[in-house]
Design an enzyme around this catalytic site. Sequence first.
Site, mmCIF file in Angstrom:
data_model
loop_
_atom_site.group_PDB
_atom_site.id
_atom_site.type_symbol
_atom_site.label_atom_id
_atom_site.label_comp_id
_atom_site.label_asym_id
_atom_site.label_seq_id
_atom_site.Cartn_x
_atom_site.Cartn_y
_atom_site.Cartn_z
ATOM 1 N N CYS A 151 0.836 -1.216 0.000
ATOM 2 C CA CYS A 151 0.000 0.000 0.000
ATOM 3 C C CYS A 151 0.864 1.257 0.000
ATOM 4 O O CYS A 151 0.520 2.259 -0.639
ATOM 5 C CB CYS A 151 -0.892 0.048 1.242
ATOM 6 S SG CYS A 151 -2.073 -1.283 1.308
ATOM 7 N N ASP B 11 -21.209 12.447 -14.308
ATOM 8 C CA ASP B 11 -22.621 12.171 -14.031
ATOM 9 C C ASP B 11 -22.779 11.343 -12.755
ATOM 10 O O ASP B 11 -23.869 10.905 -12.417
ATOM 11 C CB ASP B 11 -23.266 11.431 -15.225
ATOM 12 C CG ASP B 11 -22.514 10.142 -15.585
ATOM 13 O OD1 ASP B 11 -21.534 9.805 -14.873
ATOM 14 O OD2 ASP B 11 -22.901 9.480 -16.555
HETATM 15 C C1 BEZ Z 1 0.523 -4.789 1.773
HETATM 16 O O1 BEZ Z 1 0.057 -3.664 1.566
HETATM 17 O O2 BEZ Z 1 1.713 -5.005 1.715
HETATM 18 C C2 BEZ Z 1 -0.407 -5.951 2.084
HETATM 19 C C3 BEZ Z 1 -1.565 -5.732 2.799
HETATM 20 C C4 BEZ Z 1 -2.390 -6.819 3.079
HETATM 21 C C5 BEZ Z 1 -2.044 -8.076 2.635
HETATM 22 C C6 BEZ Z 1 -0.892 -8.265 1.896
HETATM 23 C C7 BEZ Z 1 -0.066 -7.193 1.617
#
Ligand code: BEZ
EC number: 1.11.1.27
Length: 246
Positions: free
Chosen positions: A68, A161
Amino acid sequence: MWRPLSREPEHGAKPDLMGQPEQRGSPGRSWCSGVTCVPAAPPHAVSCPLLSRWGILFSHPRDFTPVCTTELGQAAKLAPEFSKRNVKMIALSIDSVEDHLGWSKDINAYNGDQPEQTLPFPIIADAKRELAVQLGMLDPDERDKDGMPLTARVVFVFGPDKKLKLSILYPATTGRNFDEILRVVDSLQLTAYKKVATPVNWKPGDSVMVIPSLPDDEAKKLFPKGIFTKDLPSGKKYLRYTPQPE
Ligand code: BEZ
């Protein structure tokens, strides 16, 4: 930060945490009609952050997780490209505002920038997973240490929209390609206004295809740069290309 206010479940039913199977990965066709968003500060309410813009909502399994962090870093770097296309970016993660602020510092540092707690887009603090459940974003296979499901990597693109134009669902373990998301936005914006479709691996500037429902005589008028067909064994002239319209 945008904080979603509650949206009534349809028929007054409380959804279970994973949502109804048929709802997963799709918020339906309309966004904002039942969701009100308010900025955490300053405290003036607006009906919808998208207004007349395009919008992208992308969910994340958790704050302070490695994949992330790389994704949000890339999203921050590409924010000017989304802005050029009039696309409002909104992220979602199932942690608190405080976590989002701390994590944003890490993301900026990961990008080699000052560790400030702001990013070029808001992150919805969906700590109770309420919005994730309503929008079918939970990944049934990825759970936190308490056994609670994490959010999958969902991408929703909305048009001006406020209708859903595209949804892509990645598992938590596969990071997205934000260059591909920009490419998809370019295709969505082109095909929303012109009667064309984009072929495999299309990129801006490549030829596009005339949509099947448009008769040849109308297509000739609409696309003065010309229409090129490819001969096929069936003899049918359905592969109709034209240079990308302005
Ligand atoms: C990650 O962001 O690294 C991750 C998050 C949840 C499960 C696997 C990877």
